[in-house]
Design a protein around this motif. Sequence first.
Motif, mmCIF file in Angstrom:
data_model
loop_
_atom_site.group_PDB
_atom_site.id
_atom_site.type_symbol
_atom_site.label_atom_id
_atom_site.label_comp_id
_atom_site.label_asym_id
_atom_site.label_seq_id
_atom_site.Cartn_x
_atom_site.Cartn_y
_atom_site.Cartn_z
ATOM 1 N N SER A 166 0.837 -1.195 0.000
ATOM 2 C CA SER A 166 0.000 0.000 0.000
ATOM 3 C C SER A 166 0.877 1.252 0.000
ATOM 4 C CB SER A 166 -0.898 -0.010 1.232
ATOM 5 O OG SER A 166 -1.702 1.135 1.271
ATOM 6 N N VAL A 167 0.480 2.238 -0.807
ATOM 7 C CA VAL A 167 1.234 3.488 -0.894
ATOM 8 C C VAL A 167 0.257 4.656 -0.875
ATOM 9 C CG1 VAL A 167 2.695 4.928 -2.396
ATOM 10 C CG2 VAL A 167 3.150 2.489 -2.192
ATOM 11 N N THR A 168 0.603 5.689 -0.120
ATOM 12 C CA THR A 168 -0.117 6.960 -0.164
ATOM 13 C C THR A 168 0.866 7.998 -0.690
ATOM 14 O OG1 THR A 168 -1.536 6.368 1.685
ATOM 15 C CG2 THR A 168 -1.333 8.716 1.176
ATOM 16 N N ILE A 169 0.551 8.564 -1.819
ATOM 17 C CA ILE A 169 1.417 9.570 -2.433
ATOM 18 C C ILE A 169 1.245 10.883 -1.671
ATOM 19 C CG2 ILE A 169 1.847 10.894 -4.547
ATOM 20 C CD1 ILE A 169 0.872 8.384 -6.082
ATOM 21 N N PHE B 40 5.641 3.376 -10.993
ATOM 22 C CA PHE B 40 5.485 2.171 -10.172
ATOM 23 C C PHE B 40 5.604 0.896 -11.003
ATOM 24 C CE2 PHE B 40 3.478 5.496 -7.723
ATOM 25 C CZ PHE B 40 3.957 5.252 -6.441
ATOM 26 N N LEU C 150 2.273 -4.205 -5.021
ATOM 27 C CA LEU C 150 1.365 -3.078 -4.804
ATOM 28 C C LEU C 150 -0.093 -3.491 -5.015
ATOM 29 C CD1 LEU C 150 1.291 -0.032 -4.166
ATOM 30 C CD2 LEU C 150 1.386 0.363 -6.633
ATOM 31 N N SER D 63 -2.766 -1.428 -3.324
ATOM 32 C CA SER D 63 -3.587 -0.215 -3.272
ATOM 33 C C SER D 63 -2.697 1.012 -3.251
ATOM 34 C CB SER D 63 -4.500 -0.233 -2.045
ATOM 35 O OG SER D 63 -3.744 -0.101 -0.861
ATOM 36 N N ILE D 64 -3.225 2.074 -3.840
ATOM 37 C CA ILE D 64 -2.501 3.336 -3.884
ATOM 38 C C ILE D 64 -3.496 4.465 -3.730
ATOM 39 C CG2 ILE D 64 -2.561 3.512 -6.406
ATOM 40 C CD1 ILE D 64 0.424 4.617 -6.007
ATOM 41 N N THR D 65 -3.105 5.483 -2.983
ATOM 42 C CA THR D 65 -3.935 6.674 -2.822
ATOM 43 C C THR D 65 -3.236 7.824 -3.529
ATOM 44 O OG1 THR D 65 -4.735 5.873 -0.694
ATOM 45 C CG2 THR D 65 -5.030 8.217 -1.159
ATOM 46 N N PHE E 152 1.730 2.466 -13.792
ATOM 47 C CA PHE E 152 1.375 1.304 -12.974
ATOM 48 C C PHE E 152 1.502 -0.001 -13.763
ATOM 49 C CE2 PHE E 152 -0.832 4.965 -11.253
ATOM 50 C CZ PHE E 152 -0.392 4.937 -9.944
ATOM 51 N N CYS F 292 1.791 -3.857 -12.343
ATOM 52 C CA CYS F 292 1.407 -3.911 -10.921
ATOM 53 C C CYS F 292 0.302 -4.960 -10.832
ATOM 54 C CB CYS F 292 0.938 -2.545 -10.433
ATOM 55 S SG CYS F 292 2.251 -1.312 -10.371
ATOM 56 N N LEU G 39 -2.550 -4.867 -8.072
ATOM 57 C CA LEU G 39 -3.358 -3.661 -7.866
ATOM 58 C C LEU G 39 -4.822 -3.990 -8.145
ATOM 59 C CD1 LEU G 39 -3.160 -0.618 -7.223
ATOM 60 C CD2 LEU G 39 -2.958 -0.228 -9.688
#
Length: 162
Positions: free
Chosen positions: A17-20, A32, A38, A40-42, A55, A58, A61
């Motif tokens: 999980s990544v939050t930009i 990415f 990965l 989930s990503i915000t 992406f 990925c 995802l």
Amino acid sequence: RPPRSTLFPYTTLFRSSVTIPDSVINLADNAFINCSSLESITIPNSVTSIGQGAFCNCSKLIRIIIPDSVESIENETFRNCFALESIIVGSSVKYIAKGAFQDCSSLSSVEFKDTENWYIEENGQLSYEMNVDILRDRAVLASFLRGMYTRNWSLKKLFNIE
């Protein structure tokens, strides 16, 4: 250290999980790519552009929300995101490249926040306006986006249509 406005490639990211950060304005090409862990990503509203292949590969995802600040979804942005099931496309997106969702075999739900004035672009030429009913049907739209690459189509939003 000053915040970065462009997020450059993370080719060895093993996080799920990544939050930009809000300081990021641009996701670089291949930002990415190959981040196979990965899930989930915000993406914050500060991001205005997502680079080509951002992406790609990925493979875990599952879903993504493209914020209202983003204007285009470039070629191969989500290529080979085999687990990608759903996507919400922000209201400022006005272009989706032909290979943006190539090989996203699990994609089953796509929601456009704005369904008006979308046109098929074939080989760089506007062909015809998309039927609003198709754009509102999440499953049909997902199928359409998955198949755009084979038809050499992209989608373009036109504004101020009279």
